[in-house]
Write a protein that holds these residues in place. Structure first.
Motif, short mmCIF file in Angstrom:
data_model
loop_
_atom_site.label_atom_id
_atom_site.label_comp_id
_atom_site.label_asym_id
_atom_site.label_seq_id
_atom_site.Cartn_x
_atom_site.Cartn_y
_atom_site.Cartn_z
N VAL A 34 0.27 -3.69 -6.05
CA VAL A 34 -0.13 -2.72 -5.02
C VAL A 34 -1.65 -2.85 -4.86
O VAL A 34 -2.38 -2.86 -5.85
CB VAL A 34 0.27 -1.28 -5.43
N THR A 35 -2.10 -2.95 -3.61
CA THR A 35 -3.54 -3.19 -3.40
C THR A 35 -4.27 -1.97 -2.82
O THR A 35 -5.50 -1.97 -2.76
CB THR A 35 -3.76 -4.37 -2.44
N GLY A 36 -3.53 -0.96 -2.39
CA GLY A 36 -4.18 0.21 -1.82
C GLY A 36 -3.39 1.48 -2.08
O GLY A 36 -2.18 1.50 -1.89
N ILE A 37 -4.09 2.54 -2.53
CA ILE A 37 -3.43 3.84 -2.75
C ILE A 37 -4.23 4.90 -2.00
O ILE A 37 -5.45 4.99 -2.14
CB ILE A 37 -3.37 4.19 -4.25
N GLN A 86 0.87 -1.18 0.00
CA GLN A 86 0.00 0.00 0.00
C GLN A 86 0.90 1.22 0.00
O GLN A 86 2.03 1.14 0.48
CB GLN A 86 -0.86 0.01 1.26
N ILE A 87 0.38 2.32 -0.51
CA ILE A 87 1.25 3.51 -0.58
C ILE A 87 0.45 4.80 -0.44
O ILE A 87 -0.71 4.86 -0.86
CB ILE A 87 2.05 3.50 -1.91
N ALA A 88 1.07 5.79 0.20
CA ALA A 88 0.50 7.14 0.24
C ALA A 88 1.01 7.86 -1.00
O ALA A 88 2.22 7.91 -1.24
CB ALA A 88 0.95 7.86 1.51
N PHE A 89 0.09 8.37 -1.79
CA PHE A 89 0.41 8.90 -3.11
C PHE A 89 0.30 10.42 -3.05
O PHE A 89 -0.78 10.98 -2.92
CB PHE A 89 -0.60 8.33 -4.11
N GLY A 90 1.44 11.09 -3.14
CA GLY A 90 1.45 12.56 -3.09
C GLY A 90 1.35 13.14 -4.49
O GLY A 90 2.36 13.38 -5.12
#
Ligand code: SF4
Ligand code: SF4
Length: 305
Positions: free
Chosen positions: A51-54, A6-10
């Motif tokens: 990737v399963t979550g953004i 999962q990643i925080a997308f800026g």
């Protein structure tokens, strides 16, 4: 088995308000925005890397409403769970809020996270948060309020407001990075908790990837959390780096407390640190980092019950 990715997308660091506690203000004072086409390609590549979550975050994502709608659509097409973290500036009336929420839903948004605190609410009416929450409930969109607090009495009325309106909320401790670095801190004394951290990676608009969102550009003496830039690394390579780094692995499993104890920190001192402060103490020091790196697979890994 693939790890959970999962990643925080800026997408952009631009924000329309200036909260006194903002962690994002730690980064460059200039605002930056990712190229839209590049953002699309990155999300496609993330899908290939499982990737399963953004989570769209950084500044205020909904300042770029049309772009974000297209990006969450792309997430849906690729089976990626999407979340938007927003200050709710757009939720001024029930009618308008209904329209925005319904459009986000039709584009495939999975969850709305509403930021709320005595600092946010110096700029945004509390009623906006109620509108956004009620519209989410009405349209069946999952939401929660992220209630940022320093646990002082001043915040009691803010918490009560959420309770009075029956909103789903979770307290989020202020992180004393960014603008909050200047804040007076109440002395804390925790119990001897492990201080394990799940470490969610963060991608900045400049395509720099970090092993954690909250401390992204913070560890300037060692760059401990920096993974690399997507201009010269693949997403797969940077996720792998984050998953196989031995000290990150120990932060996720052993926790910071045992690592501090191994380094010789007094127990009495350890219980006076908040989690991210302890993390900075350990890893933004070249000396500590060198000791922990050398001992990671020998002495340190055995420093457990
Ligand atoms: S905390 Fe969020 S809403 Fe407040 S200034 Fe920072 S990015 Fe904007
Ligand atoms: S404890 Fe360290 S890795 Fe975890 S959120 Fe805080 S700064 Fe990031």
């Amino acid at each position: 088995m693939n790890p959970v990715r999962q990643i925080a997308f800026g997408y952009s660091t631009q924000c329309n308000i200036r909260c006194g506690h903002c962690v994002a203000a730690d980064a460059s004072p200039e605002t930056a925005k990712m190229d839209f086409g590049r953002a699309r390609d990155i999300i496609q590549e993330m899908a290939h890397c499982h990737v399963t979550g953004i989570s769209f975050t950084a500044g205020e994502p909904l300042l770029f409403f049309d772009d974000i709608c297209k990006l969450i659509q792309l997430c849906r097409e690729n089976g990626i769970y999407s979340r938007i973290v927003t200050n709710g500036y757009w939720a001024k009336t029930r009618e308008h809020t209904d329209r925005v929420v319904s459009e986000l839903m039709s584009n495939g948004l999975s969850q709305l996270r509403l930021s709320y605190s005595r600092w946010h609410q110096e700029h945004i009416s509390r009623e906006n948060i109620v509108h956004a929450a009620l519209s989410s409930q009405k349209h069946g969109l999952d939401y929660f309020v992220s209630f940022v607090t320093d646990f002082s009495k001043e915040d009691d009325s803010f918490e009560q407001f959420l309770r009075d309106h029956h909103l789903k909320f979770f307290p989020e401790p202020v992180i004393y990075f960014g603008r909050a670095d200047e804040f007076d801190r109440q002395r804390v004394s925790t119990d001897y908790r492990p201080n394990v951290c799940s470490m969610n990676p963060y991608l900045s608009p400049e395509l720099d990837m970090f092993a954690c969102c909250d401390g992204a550009s913070r560890f300037s003496k060692t760059h401990f959390l920096y993974l690399g830039n997507l201009c010269n690394n693949s997403i797969e390579a940077l996720f792998r780096k984050s998953e196989t780094h031995v000290l990150y692995h120990l932060i996720r499993t052993m926790g910071l407390t045992s690592m501090a104890s191994y380094l010789g920190f007094k127990s009495r001192e350890i219980v006076q640190y908040r989690k991210c402060e302890l993390c900075e103490k350990l890893f933004n020091s070249k000396e500590n980092l060198s000791i922990l790196t050398k001992s990671a697979t020998s002495g340190l890994i055995n420093w457990r019950r």
